[in-house]
Design a protein around this motif. Structure first.
Motif, PDB file in Angstrom:
ATOM      1  N   PRO A 189       0.800  -1.174   0.089  1.00 17.46           N
ATOM      2  CA  PRO A 189      -0.198   0.018   0.091  1.00 17.46           C
ATOM      3  C   PRO A 189       0.809   1.330  -0.278  1.00 17.46           C
ATOM      4  CG  PRO A 189      -1.147  -1.682   1.511  1.00 17.46           C
ATOM      5  CD  PRO A 189       0.286  -2.082   1.088  1.00 17.46           C
ATOM      6  N   ASP A 190       2.052   1.442   0.559  1.00 14.52           N
ATOM      7  CA  ASP A 190       2.988   2.364   0.637  1.00 14.52           C
ATOM      8  C   ASP A 190       3.374   2.512  -0.782  1.00 14.52           C
ATOM      9  OD1 ASP A 190       2.409   2.840   3.268  1.00 14.52           O
ATOM     10  OD2 ASP A 190       4.292   1.852   4.015  1.00 14.52           O
ATOM     11  N   ASP A 191       3.746   1.474  -1.345  1.00 16.46           N
ATOM     12  CA  ASP A 191       4.325   1.905  -2.883  1.00 16.46           C
ATOM     13  C   ASP A 191       3.192   2.438  -3.762  1.00 16.46           C
ATOM     14  OD1 ASP A 191       6.790   0.616  -2.189  1.00 16.46           O
ATOM     15  OD2 ASP A 191       5.510  -1.458  -2.801  1.00 16.46           O
ATOM     16  N   ILE A 192       1.975   1.952  -3.360  1.00 18.82           N
ATOM     17  CA  ILE A 192       0.831   2.636  -4.271  1.00 18.82           C
ATOM     18  C   ILE A 192       0.577   4.026  -4.049  1.00 18.82           C
ATOM     19  CG2 ILE A 192      -1.683   2.630  -4.865  1.00 18.82           C
ATOM     20  CD1 ILE A 192      -1.610  -0.680  -3.980  1.00 18.82           C
ATOM     21  N   GLU A 193       0.611   4.480  -2.609  1.00 21.19           N
ATOM     22  CA  GLU A 193       0.519   5.800  -2.163  1.00 21.19           C
ATOM     23  C   GLU A 193       1.674   6.543  -2.836  1.00 21.19           C
ATOM     24  OE1 GLU A 193      -1.295   8.796  -0.654  1.00 21.19           O
ATOM     25  OE2 GLU A 193      -2.280   6.823  -0.382  1.00 21.19           O
ATOM     26  N   ALA A 194       2.697   5.948  -2.772  1.00 19.82           N
ATOM     27  CA  ALA A 194       4.077   6.929  -3.168  1.00 19.82           C
ATOM     28  C   ALA A 194       3.664   7.067  -4.884  1.00 19.82           C
ATOM     29  CB  ALA A 194       5.276   6.203  -3.006  1.00 19.82           C
ATOM     30  N   ALA A 195       3.168   6.066  -5.465  1.00 21.65           N
ATOM     31  CA  ALA A 195       3.163   6.156  -7.006  1.00 21.65           C
ATOM     32  C   ALA A 195       1.871   7.322  -7.011  1.00 21.65           C
ATOM     33  CB  ALA A 195       2.538   4.905  -7.674  1.00 21.65           C
ATOM     34  N   ILE A 196       0.855   7.309  -6.466  1.00 21.82           N
ATOM     35  CA  ILE A 196      -0.169   8.108  -6.683  1.00 21.82           C
ATOM     36  C   ILE A 196       0.589   9.571  -6.370  1.00 21.82           C
ATOM     37  CG2 ILE A 196      -2.224   9.082  -5.662  1.00 21.82           C
ATOM     38  CD1 ILE A 196      -2.892   6.227  -5.231  1.00 21.82           C
ATOM     39  N   LYS A 197       1.072   9.818  -5.642  1.00 19.66           N
ATOM     40  CA  LYS A 197       1.795  11.241  -5.019  1.00 19.66           C
ATOM     41  C   LYS A 197       2.664  11.446  -6.242  1.00 19.66           C
ATOM     42  CE  LYS A 197       1.430  10.985   0.167  1.00 19.66           C
ATOM     43  NZ  LYS A 197       2.076  10.652   1.117  1.00 19.66           N
ATOM     44  N   TRP A 198       3.464  10.706  -6.825  1.00 22.04           N
ATOM     45  CA  TRP A 198       4.357  11.014  -7.733  1.00 22.04           C
ATOM     46  C   TRP A 198       3.665  11.389  -9.339  1.00 22.04           C
ATOM     47  CZ3 TRP A 198       4.486   8.945 -12.593  1.00 22.04           C
ATOM     48  CH2 TRP A 198       5.518   9.386 -13.633  1.00 22.04           C
ATOM     49  N   ALA A 199       2.536  10.756  -9.573  1.00 16.91           N
ATOM     50  CA  ALA A 199       1.706  10.952 -10.528  1.00 16.91           C
ATOM     51  C   ALA A 199       1.049  12.414 -10.268  1.00 16.91           C
ATOM     52  CB  ALA A 199       0.664   9.852 -10.665  1.00 16.91           C
ATOM     53  N   ARG A 200       0.647  12.732  -9.282  1.00 16.52           N
ATOM     54  CA  ARG A 200       0.002  13.995  -9.037  1.00 16.52           C
ATOM     55  C   ARG A 200       1.051  15.163  -9.125  1.00 16.52           C
ATOM     56  NH1 ARG A 200      -3.714  12.131  -3.965  1.00 16.52           N
ATOM     57  NH2 ARG A 200      -5.510  11.179  -5.187  1.00 16.52           N
ATOM     58  N   ARG A 201       2.262  14.807  -8.595  1.00 13.75           N
ATOM     59  CA  ARG A 201       3.209  15.926  -8.892  1.00 13.75           C
ATOM     60  C   ARG A 201       3.714  16.104 -10.298  1.00 13.75           C
ATOM     61  NH1 ARG A 201       5.712  13.332  -4.267  1.00 13.75           N
ATOM     62  NH2 ARG A 201       6.953  12.500  -5.955  1.00 13.75           N
ATOM     63  N   ALA A 202       3.642  14.901 -11.065  1.00 12.76           N
ATOM     64  CA  ALA A 202       4.034  14.955 -12.531  1.00 12.76           C
ATOM     65  C   ALA A 202       2.921  15.567 -13.169  1.00 12.76           C
ATOM     66  CB  ALA A 202       4.344  13.613 -12.926  1.00 12.76           C
ATOM     67  N   GLN A 203       1.740  15.512 -12.944  1.00 13.52           N
ATOM     68  CA  GLN A 203       0.616  15.981 -13.750  1.00 13.52           C
ATOM     69  C   GLN A 203       0.644  17.433 -13.452  1.00 13.52           C
ATOM     70  OE1 GLN A 203      -3.188  14.827 -12.559  1.00 13.52           O
ATOM     71  NE2 GLN A 203      -4.071  15.400 -14.273  1.00 13.52           N
ATOM     72  N   GLY A 204       0.765  18.043 -12.134  1.00 16.99           N
ATOM     73  CA  GLY A 204       0.845  19.433 -11.785  1.00 16.99           C
ATOM     74  C   GLY A 204       2.089  20.159 -12.570  1.00 16.99           C
ATOM     75  N   GLU A 205       3.184  19.329 -12.633  1.00 18.17           N
ATOM     76  CA  GLU A 205       4.349  19.931 -13.336  1.00 18.17           C
ATOM     77  C   GLU A 205       4.179  19.900 -14.820  1.00 18.17           C
ATOM     78  OE1 GLU A 205       7.593  17.391 -12.589  1.00 18.17           O
ATOM     79  OE2 GLU A 205       7.820  17.990 -10.529  1.00 18.17           O
ATOM     80  N   SER A 206       3.407  19.270 -15.288  1.00 19.72           N
ATOM     81  CA  SER A 206       2.976  19.331 -16.757  1.00 19.72           C
ATOM     82  C   SER A 206       2.214  20.479 -17.265  1.00 19.72           C
ATOM     83  CB  SER A 206       2.304  17.989 -17.364  1.00 19.72           C
ATOM     84  OG  SER A 206       1.250  17.615 -16.835  1.00 19.72           O
ATOM     85  N   LYS A 207       1.505  20.840 -16.264  1.00 20.29           N
ATOM     86  CA  LYS A 207       0.153  21.805 -16.429  1.00 20.29           C
ATOM     87  C   LYS A 207       0.964  23.243 -16.385  1.00 20.29           C
ATOM     88  CE  LYS A 207      -3.737  19.725 -14.679  1.00 20.29           C
ATOM     89  NZ  LYS A 207      -4.913  19.291 -13.749  1.00 20.29           N
ATOM     90  N   THR A 208       2.127  23.475 -15.790  1.00 18.86           N
ATOM     91  CA  THR A 208       2.903  24.964 -15.751  1.00 18.86           C
ATOM     92  C   THR A 208       3.829  25.049 -16.810  1.00 18.86           C
ATOM     93  OG1 THR A 208       4.579  23.692 -14.459  1.00 18.86           O
ATOM     94  CG2 THR A 208       2.748  24.847 -13.325  1.00 18.86           C
TER      95      THR A 208
END
Length: 90
Positions: free
Chosen positions: A71-90
């Motif tokens: 579950p920690d791996d999944i949570e880390a992947a979600i956080k990474w994806a959200r950061r990456a998505q935020g970076e691509s919008k800027t």
């Protein structure tokens, strides 16, 4: 007897499933299909809608257990994806 069908892949990676195959698989708009890679071949199967979430989640949980995903791996992947998505919008 083997049957062959040809379909073109679009620039978005989309494929139109030939009518004969849609009929054979009994799939229509909104249905899901599964692509299963078996060596150099790919099988296409209709995905039946799960009766409940537990039935839907079972193969996912089994794969995560086989591959040691926590579950920690999944949570880390979600956080990474959200950061990456935020970076691509800027």
């Amino acid at each position: 007897m083997d049957e062959f069908y040809i379909a073109r892949i679009t620039t978005k990676g989309q494929v139109t499933v030939p009518l004969e195959l849609r009929k054979a698989l009994n799939v229509k708009e909104g249905d899901y299909i599964l692509f299963e890679k078996k060596g150099p071949r790919v099988e296409i199967k209709k995905v039946l809608p799960p009766n409940d979430f537990e039935e839907f989640a079972k193969p996912i949980r089994e794969r995560f257990q086989r591959e040691g995903i926590t579950p920690d791996d999944i949570e880390a992947a979600i956080k990474w994806a959200r950061r990456a998505q935020g970076e691509s919008k800027t």
